[in-house]
Design a protein around this motif. Sequence first.
Motif, PDB file in Angstrom:
ATOM      1  N   THR A 102      18.274   2.222 -40.402  1.00 39.37           N
ATOM      2  CA  THR A 102      18.121   0.776 -40.567  1.00 39.37           C
ATOM      3  C   THR A 102      17.712   0.166 -39.242  1.00 39.37           C
ATOM      4  O   THR A 102      18.394   0.335 -38.227  1.00 39.37           O
ATOM      5  CB  THR A 102      19.428   0.121 -41.055  1.00 39.37           C
ATOM      6  N   LEU A 103      16.595  -0.522 -39.251  1.00 40.53           N
ATOM      7  CA  LEU A 103      16.064  -1.188 -38.067  1.00 40.53           C
ATOM      8  C   LEU A 103      16.353  -2.676 -38.190  1.00 40.53           C
ATOM      9  O   LEU A 103      16.261  -3.248 -39.271  1.00 40.53           O
ATOM     10  CB  LEU A 103      14.559  -0.950 -37.958  1.00 40.53           C
ATOM     11  N   ARG A 104      16.678  -3.279 -37.061  1.00 44.47           N
ATOM     12  CA  ARG A 104      17.010  -4.707 -37.088  1.00 44.47           C
ATOM     13  C   ARG A 104      16.037  -5.483 -36.205  1.00 44.47           C
ATOM     14  O   ARG A 104      15.597  -5.007 -35.158  1.00 44.47           O
ATOM     15  CB  ARG A 104      18.426  -4.942 -36.608  1.00 44.47           C
ATOM     16  N   CYS A 105      15.756  -6.703 -36.623  1.00 43.80           N
ATOM     17  CA  CYS A 105      14.866  -7.588 -35.861  1.00 43.80           C
ATOM     18  C   CYS A 105      15.442  -8.991 -35.810  1.00 43.80           C
ATOM     19  O   CYS A 105      15.792  -9.572 -36.844  1.00 43.80           O
ATOM     20  CB  CYS A 105      13.491  -7.641 -36.514  1.00 43.80           C
ATOM     21  N   ALA A 123      14.393 -16.459 -25.476  1.00 44.36           N
ATOM     22  CA  ALA A 123      14.350 -15.054 -25.845  1.00 44.36           C
ATOM     23  C   ALA A 123      13.170 -14.806 -26.759  1.00 44.36           C
ATOM     24  O   ALA A 123      12.814 -15.633 -27.602  1.00 44.36           O
ATOM     25  CB  ALA A 123      15.650 -14.667 -26.543  1.00 44.36           C
ATOM     26  N   GLY A 124      12.566 -13.617 -26.597  1.00 41.29           N
ATOM     27  CA  GLY A 124      11.467 -13.229 -27.470  1.00 41.29           C
ATOM     28  C   GLY A 124      11.998 -12.556 -28.710  1.00 41.29           C
ATOM     29  O   GLY A 124      13.182 -12.626 -29.029  1.00 41.29           O
ATOM     30  N   VAL A 125      11.118 -11.856 -29.398  1.00 35.79           N
ATOM     31  CA  VAL A 125      11.519 -11.088 -30.573  1.00 35.79           C
ATOM     32  C   VAL A 125      12.281  -9.860 -30.080  1.00 35.79           C
ATOM     33  O   VAL A 125      11.777  -9.141 -29.207  1.00 35.79           O
ATOM     34  CB  VAL A 125      10.278 -10.656 -31.383  1.00 35.79           C
ATOM     35  N   THR A 126      13.466  -9.644 -30.602  1.00 34.83           N
ATOM     36  CA  THR A 126      14.256  -8.493 -30.175  1.00 34.83           C
ATOM     37  C   THR A 126      14.464  -7.524 -31.327  1.00 34.83           C
ATOM     38  O   THR A 126      14.671  -7.945 -32.468  1.00 34.83           O
ATOM     39  CB  THR A 126      15.616  -8.924 -29.605  1.00 34.83           C
ATOM     40  N   GLN A 127      14.404  -6.244 -30.992  1.00 30.96           N
ATOM     41  CA  GLN A 127      14.528  -5.204 -32.007  1.00 30.96           C
ATOM     42  C   GLN A 127      15.573  -4.179 -31.579  1.00 30.96           C
ATOM     43  O   GLN A 127      15.734  -3.892 -30.396  1.00 30.96           O
ATOM     44  CB  GLN A 127      13.186  -4.493 -32.218  1.00 30.96           C
ATOM     45  N   PHE A 128      16.248  -3.619 -32.601  1.00 29.72           N
ATOM     46  CA  PHE A 128      17.264  -2.606 -32.345  1.00 29.72           C
ATOM     47  C   PHE A 128      17.266  -1.599 -33.484  1.00 29.72           C
ATOM     48  O   PHE A 128      17.130  -1.991 -34.643  1.00 29.72           O
ATOM     49  CB  PHE A 128      18.642  -3.272 -32.233  1.00 29.72           C
ATOM     50  N   PRO A 129      17.407  -0.285 -33.226  1.00 31.02           N
ATOM     51  CA  PRO A 129      17.443   0.321 -31.897  1.00 31.02           C
ATOM     52  C   PRO A 129      16.038   0.447 -31.306  1.00 31.02           C
ATOM     53  O   PRO A 129      15.059   0.323 -32.023  1.00 31.02           O
ATOM     54  CB  PRO A 129      18.032   1.706 -32.186  1.00 31.02           C
ATOM     55  N   SER A 130      15.953   0.720 -30.034  1.00 25.51           N
ATOM     56  CA  SER A 130      14.644   0.910 -29.426  1.00 25.51           C
ATOM     57  C   SER A 130      14.094   2.296 -29.764  1.00 25.51           C
ATOM     58  O   SER A 130      12.883   2.464 -29.897  1.00 25.51           O
ATOM     59  CB  SER A 130      14.721   0.723 -27.910  1.00 25.51           C
ATOM     60  N   TYR A 145       7.829   0.948 -35.220  1.00 23.09           N
ATOM     61  CA  TYR A 145       7.942  -0.185 -36.134  1.00 23.09           C
ATOM     62  C   TYR A 145       8.084  -1.454 -35.312  1.00 23.09           C
ATOM     63  O   TYR A 145       9.042  -1.616 -34.554  1.00 23.09           O
ATOM     64  CB  TYR A 145       9.131   0.006 -37.072  1.00 23.09           C
ATOM     65  N   PHE A 146       7.120  -2.329 -35.468  1.00 19.65           N
ATOM     66  CA  PHE A 146       7.125  -3.591 -34.732  1.00 19.65           C
ATOM     67  C   PHE A 146       7.557  -4.735 -35.645  1.00 19.65           C
ATOM     68  O   PHE A 146       7.131  -4.825 -36.793  1.00 19.65           O
ATOM     69  CB  PHE A 146       5.737  -3.917 -34.191  1.00 19.65           C
TER      70      PHE A 146
END
Lengths: 111, 117
Positions: free
Chosen positions: B20-23, B2-9, B90-91
């Motif tokens: 709140t952004l999650r990585c 799996a690569g880097v995953t982010q939520f929410p898109s 936001y990356f």
Amino acid sequence: EDQVTQSPEALRLQEGESSSLNCSYTVSGLRGLFWYRQDPGKGPEFLFTLYSAGEEKEKERLKATLTKKESFLHITAPKPEDSATYLCAVQAPVNTDKLIFGTGTRLQVFP
Amino acid sequence: EAGVTQFPSHSVIEKGQTVTLRCDPISGHDNLYWYRRVMGKEIKFLLHFVKESKQDESGMPNNRFLAERTGGTYSTLKVQPAELEDSGVYFCASSQDLGGARGNTIYFGEGSWLTVV
């Protein structure tokens, strides 16, 4: 101040028409120069890292080169699927891996 | 892998609200970064974690932004209260620490697109 400038901002090519993208940089000491590809709505996808002047790397139709002041991304016989924004970034020799990005070159390849 | 995953898109919130952004970084990557791209500008560095410690937070724009990485695994970036100028993408990114003078290759997620209205 560390800085990255990319040119041109946008480039339109016919399929098969080779060209080059430029990345000029000013940095106190280069740890690495990175090329990324970014498709609309996606994150940057890693392509190459170059570390010293004279270094070259290739991947399919792409070839990246590096001098002490700039890097070129050469695209040979491009295809429509090569259409994307190409980003250049540098890392300077400080105690983090911070990347300093240019604004990118938006490439469109037409059939 | 799996690569880097982010939520929410994608997220649309009103000015003054909290987001709140999650990585989740690539497994085994000790280095985790947050970057941001606002409209028409280049991608800019926000901060860098090594495991759970903040190595460099020089790019954080102000104290409305709070990043955490408890346990050295996933990270969150909270914006409270959100302002209009916080809109952008936001990356999150991560890398292994290979040591040496050469820069580590940094892999990016797909981004979290934030719109503040």
